[in-house]
Design an enzyme around this catalytic site. Structure first.
Site, PDB file in Angstrom:
ATOM      1  N   TRP A   9      16.456  35.800  14.309  1.00 27.55           N
ATOM      2  CA  TRP A   9      17.823  35.908  14.821  1.00 27.55           C
ATOM      3  C   TRP A   9      17.926  35.317  16.223  1.00 27.55           C
ATOM      4  O   TRP A   9      18.912  34.654  16.546  1.00 27.55           O
ATOM      5  CB  TRP A   9      18.314  37.347  14.779  1.00 27.55           C
ATOM      6  N   ASP A  51      21.749  40.963  21.213  1.00 27.31           N
ATOM      7  CA  ASP A  51      22.155  41.138  19.820  1.00 27.31           C
ATOM      8  C   ASP A  51      21.485  42.416  19.321  1.00 27.31           C
ATOM      9  O   ASP A  51      20.301  42.408  18.992  1.00 27.31           O
ATOM     10  CB  ASP A  51      21.716  39.922  18.992  1.00 27.31           C
ATOM     11  N   LYS A  71      24.390  47.543   9.517  1.00 32.33           N
ATOM     12  CA  LYS A  71      23.127  48.276   9.607  1.00 32.33           C
ATOM     13  C   LYS A  71      23.384  49.723  10.043  1.00 32.33           C
ATOM     14  O   LYS A  71      23.126  50.635   9.292  1.00 32.33           O
ATOM     15  CB  LYS A  71      22.159  47.593  10.571  1.00 32.33           C
TER      16      LYS A  71
HETATM   17  C1  LIG Z   1      21.797  41.292  10.358  1.00 35.40           C
HETATM   18  C2  LIG Z   1      21.622  40.635  11.666  1.00 35.40           C
HETATM   19  C3  LIG Z   1      22.389  39.526  12.055  1.00 35.40           C
HETATM   20  C4  LIG Z   1      23.407  38.884  11.142  1.00 35.40           C
HETATM   21  O1  LIG Z   1      24.564  39.604  11.167  1.00 35.40           O
HETATM   22  P1  LIG Z   1      25.884  39.081  10.450  1.00 35.40           P
HETATM   23  O2  LIG Z   1      26.807  40.245  10.685  1.00 35.40           O
HETATM   24  O3  LIG Z   1      25.540  38.850   9.021  1.00 35.40           O
HETATM   25  O4  LIG Z   1      26.327  37.847  11.121  1.00 35.40           O
HETATM   26  C5  LIG Z   1      22.202  39.003  13.312  1.00 35.40           C
HETATM   27  N1  LIG Z   1      21.298  39.538  14.152  1.00 35.40           N
HETATM   28  C6  LIG Z   1      20.530  40.581  13.812  1.00 35.40           C
HETATM   29  C7  LIG Z   1      19.543  41.133  14.781  1.00 35.40           C
HETATM   30  C8  LIG Z   1      20.676  41.159  12.555  1.00 35.40           C
HETATM   31  O5  LIG Z   1      19.913  42.220  12.209  1.00 35.40           O
END
Ligand SMILES: *Cc1c(COP(=O)(O)O)cnc(C)c1O
Length: 359
Positions: A102, A171, A195
């Site tokens: 990511w 993030d 999540k």
């Molecule tokens: C799941 C995830 C994403 C992707 O998220 P989307 O909502 O599908 O864009 C980005 N960063 C991390 C750390 C994730 O766990």
């Protein structure tokens, strides 16, 4: 009704209490005679929901008053573009720590809009560690430093907040609300919902207000944090159902005792699962011990020829979505807030039994 223990990485398990509340609310939400999906986002009931969700989120994370809480659509991935579009001018430099897929994706997205400087890259060991902070090759003039506190795929988590005076952007998609966090250390935090917050379709952004002025003038309206801040995230029709579920999840988390209480449970869940893995020669976790994730626990079977049998038998035992990401192999148990300690206990018991019969 038969519910499984769901270890999905995302979209992930939701609390049963929340699902039952939804089921109850669907035909007639708040005595409106309609489901929440059918009411106006400008209605009194929905505006109250939005205000309550924000207030509860602020309370759960002790968000300081000089921060805005935004609920855009587009997921975490859209924030990977919105971050440079809101914090840099073309030609500015932004620093990226790449400790997983990511972080790599975020750095790649930023490179379209500004100078994206990768200060550290853990891909040399397949994202199983965090390069020592003193070795990071930070630029002098970065507009911000971006990192991913929990890398969902490899299961690598920062158990510290990086230092320095540069605005920090994180993030937190797969760690948000799993434990206390000092929001004041960050310029901006973003997280996809699927999540630890609710269904996919809504995104959480927490941003310090003074940074809202940095957006590029030619940004699309919906790519500008300030548009959401100025309109209580109703800059266009918001994802009302996802917002409604997020509100229920925040209330559930408050009833559980908030992030302090869930953090203790999460620490216990993770430590007993890692202990079980470490005590066996049959299972291994490839991640350095000082940065193992509380939320995503990969484990590799000594003999990968048994992977398919493990998945088949675990599913039959009511334990689902344990297949690891293809870049890591083996298994991954995602043990987010809504995955109970009972579920983790059941997994550990299954793993021991599988080892006994297959080792
Ligand atoms: C799941 C995830 C994403 C992707 O998220 P989307 O909502 O599908 O864009 C980005 N960063 C991390 C750390 C994730 O766990």
């Amino acid at each position: 009704m038969s519910r499984v223990y769901n270890f999905s990485a995302g979209p992930a398990a939701l609390p049963l209490e929340v699902l039952q509340q939804i089921q109850n609310d669907i035909p007639d939400w708040q005595s409106t005679g309609m489901s929440v999906m059918e009411v106006s986002h400008r209605s009194k009931e929905f505006v109250e929901l939005a205000a309550r969700a924000e207030a509860n989120l602020r309370q759960l994370l002790a968000v300081p008053d000089d921060y805005s809480v935004l609920f855009p659509q587009g997921g975490a991935t859209m924030q990977m573009a919105m971050t440079p579009l809101n914090l840099t001018a073309a030609g500015d430099t932004a620093d990226y720590v790449v400790t997983g897929s990511w972080g790599k994706k975020a750095a790649g997205e930023a490179a379209k809009f500004c100078q994206s400087n990768i200060v550290a890259d853990a891909s040399d060991k397949n994202f199983t560690y965090i390069p020592d902070e003193s070795s990071w090759n930070r630029s002098d003039n970065a507009a911000y430093l971006h990192y991913v506190p929990n890398e969902t795929i490899a299961g690598v988590e920062f158990h510290f907040v990086p230092g320095g005076d540069v605005p920090l952007v994180a993030d937190m998609s797969s760690t948000i609300l799993s434990r206390p966090v000092d929001v004041s250390r960050f310029a901006a935090i973003y997280a996809g919902a699927q999540k630890n917050i609710g269904p996919a379709g809504i995104t959480l952004v927490i941003v310090r207000n003074d940074l809202l002025e940095r957006a590029r003038a030619n940004n699309p309206h919906l790519m500008t944090w300030k548009s959401y801040a100025d309109s209580d995230s109703m800059t266009n029709t918001p994802p009302t159902f996802a917002w409604y579920v997020a509100d229920l999840v925040f209330q559930w988390l408050k009833d559980m005792g908030g992030v302090e209480a869930i953090g203790l449970i999460n620490a216990r869940k993770a430590s007993k699962l890692y202990a079980a893995i470490d005590a066996s020669d049959f299972y291994t976790n490839p991640v350095a011990k000082d940065c193992r994730s509380w939320m995503n626990v990969p484990f590799i079977l000594a003999d990968s020829a048994l992977d398919a049998t493990f998945l088949e038998q675990s599913k039959a035992a009511g334990l689902t979505n344990l297949k690891g990401h293809r870049s890591v192999g083996g298994m991954r148990a995602s043990i987010y807030n809504a995955v109970s300690e009972e579920a983790v206990n059941a997994l550990i018991t299954f793993m021991a039994e599988f080892e006994r019969t297959n080792a």
